[in-house]
Design a protein around this motif. Structure first.
Motif, PDB file in Angstrom:
ATOM      1  N   VAL A 193       1.091  -1.548   0.070  1.00 28.80           N
ATOM      2  CA  VAL A 193      -0.098  -0.036   0.061  1.00 28.80           C
ATOM      3  C   VAL A 193       0.695   1.499   0.062  1.00 28.80           C
ATOM      4  N   SER A 194       0.610   2.625  -0.622  1.00 28.42           N
ATOM      5  CA  SER A 194       1.545   3.297  -1.190  1.00 28.42           C
ATOM      6  C   SER A 194       0.094   4.726  -1.357  1.00 28.42           C
ATOM      7  N   VAL A 195       0.491   5.684  -0.381  1.00 29.67           N
ATOM      8  CA  VAL A 195      -0.893   6.851   0.984  1.00 29.67           C
ATOM      9  C   VAL A 195       0.260   7.639   0.065  1.00 29.67           C
ATOM     10  N   VAL A 196      -1.256   8.656  -0.478  1.00 27.65           N
ATOM     11  CA  VAL A 196      -0.915  10.457  -1.267  1.00 27.65           C
ATOM     12  C   VAL A 196      -2.106  11.420  -0.852  1.00 27.65           C
ATOM     13  N   ARG A 197      -1.722  12.116  -0.909  1.00 24.61           N
ATOM     14  CA  ARG A 197      -2.457  12.633  -0.553  1.00 24.61           C
ATOM     15  C   ARG A 197      -2.706  14.226  -0.994  1.00 24.61           C
ATOM     16  N   ARG A 198      -3.723  14.715  -2.149  1.00 25.25           N
ATOM     17  CA  ARG A 198      -3.861  15.347  -2.857  1.00 25.25           C
ATOM     18  C   ARG A 198      -4.404  17.702  -2.077  1.00 25.25           C
ATOM     19  N   LEU A 224       0.772  14.672  -2.187  1.00 29.40           N
ATOM     20  CA  LEU A 224       1.473  15.045  -0.756  1.00 29.40           C
ATOM     21  C   LEU A 224       2.087  13.848  -0.912  1.00 29.40           C
ATOM     22  N   VAL A 225       3.045  12.466  -1.138  1.00 26.78           N
ATOM     23  CA  VAL A 225       3.562  10.784  -0.288  1.00 26.78           C
ATOM     24  C   VAL A 225       3.854  10.950   1.172  1.00 26.78           C
ATOM     25  N   LEU A 226       2.618  10.579   1.414  1.00 28.97           N
ATOM     26  CA  LEU A 226       2.943   9.663   2.991  1.00 28.97           C
ATOM     27  C   LEU A 226       3.450   8.241   3.101  1.00 28.97           C
ATOM     28  N   ALA A 227       3.382   7.792   2.509  1.00 31.40           N
ATOM     29  CA  ALA A 227       4.273   6.058   2.630  1.00 31.40           C
ATOM     30  C   ALA A 227       4.168   5.681   0.974  1.00 31.40           C
ATOM     31  N   VAL A 228       5.437   5.302   1.005  1.00 34.29           N
ATOM     32  CA  VAL A 228       5.170   4.053  -0.387  1.00 34.29           C
ATOM     33  C   VAL A 228       5.832   2.791  -0.359  1.00 34.29           C
ATOM     34  N   ASN A 229       5.015   1.461  -0.720  1.00 35.06           N
ATOM     35  CA  ASN A 229       5.408  -0.097  -0.722  1.00 35.06           C
ATOM     36  C   ASN A 229       5.060  -0.215   0.820  1.00 35.06           C
ATOM     37  N   SER A 230       4.403   0.401   0.858  1.00 34.67           N
ATOM     38  CA  SER A 230       4.235  -0.691   2.613  1.00 34.67           C
ATOM     39  C   SER A 230       3.281  -1.543   2.493  1.00 34.67           C
ATOM     40  N   SER A 231       4.708  -3.097   3.148  1.00 29.65           N
ATOM     41  CA  SER A 231       4.113  -4.123   3.321  1.00 29.65           C
ATOM     42  C   SER A 231       3.765  -4.961   4.075  1.00 29.65           C
ATOM     43  N   GLY A 232       4.393  -4.716   5.472  1.00 28.44           N
ATOM     44  CA  GLY A 232       4.497  -5.249   6.657  1.00 28.44           C
ATOM     45  C   GLY A 232       5.715  -6.009   6.961  1.00 28.44           C
TER      46      GLY A 232
END
Length: 239
Positions: free
Chosen positions: A189-194, A200-208
């Protein structure tokens, strides 16, 4: 502005074979992929998600349906413009073969000028066309979510490696030239906010996964597909 979770589908039968699936029919999740998505669902279970929108392709729809019970969303919407890149004549071919094509270097070094070869069976498009439609789709859907649910709403897109990379690169301000500097694994999961005219990129390639395990898995997957060092796998990593 609304918060967008970009989820890549779980490990697929094409990933297992190190094949560029594209818009091939019948590419679903492997047992490993279903397990990955179930673990991702547990990680996301505390979030209040207002909408889930999926690519129309089987592997994404299966991923979205597995996530849905934990997310509490009403259902899964499907949007064609969130689909995989149209790889044309590259569709269904082994990644190891594609690395020896002259186009591979263009895809890696100058993605803004890369267009996939035409095919009588599969549609073809350029990486720019893919990026433009994906970013436009996310922008449109994000505005709908915010208008209906407010600025703090959280929503989910389930899509594919290259389309997700395009959205992340756009949000970072890198645009298409930065496409291959982003990596997204299956079931990550990658997290962005426009916000207004920027992202704004909050996280990239988070798999745990643990970092050591993830680095070993990335190395093994690249070797299996015969991807040259420092190159990005077309279609996204095979996991």
């Amino acid at each position: 502005m609304a918060v967008l979770l970009l989820v890549r589908h779980g490990h697929s039968t094409a990933n297992a074979d190190a094949v560029l699936a594209g818009w091939s029919d019948g590419v679903g999740l492997t047992d490993r992929g279903r397990g990955e998505v179930e673990r991702l669902a547990d990680r996301l279970a505390d979030l209040e998600v207002v909408r889930v929108v999926s690519s129309p392709l089987q592997r994404c729809r299966e991923t979205a349906e597995l996530l849905l019970p934990s997310l509490g969303a009403v259902g899964v919407d499907v949007a064609d413009d969130l689909g995989e890149c149209h790889y044309g004549a590259w569709t269904g071919r082994r990644i190891a073969e594609l690395t020896r094509e002259p186009l591979w270097r263009t895809v890696q070094d100058d993605p803004a000028s890369a267009r996939f070869p035409d095919s009588e069976t599969y549609a073809a498009e350029s990486l720019r066309e893919m990026s433009d439609r994906m970013v436009a789709a996310v922008t449109r859907l994000d505005a709908e979510v915010e208008a209906e649910h407010g600025a703090d709403a959280v929503w989910v897109v389930v899509s594919h490696g290259d389309p997700i990379k395009a959205v992340v690169a756009d949000a970072m301000g890198a645009g298409l030239p930065g496409l291959q500097r982003v990596h997204v694994d299956p079931a990550s999961v990658s997290v962005v906010r426009r916000a207004r005219d920027r992202g704004l990129v909050l996280a990239v390639n988070s798999s745990g996964d643990g970092l050591a395990d993830r680095l070993r898995a990335l190395s093994a997957a690249a070797k299996r597909a015969d991807v040259p060092d420092a190159d990005s796998t077309v279609g996204g990593g095979t996991g």
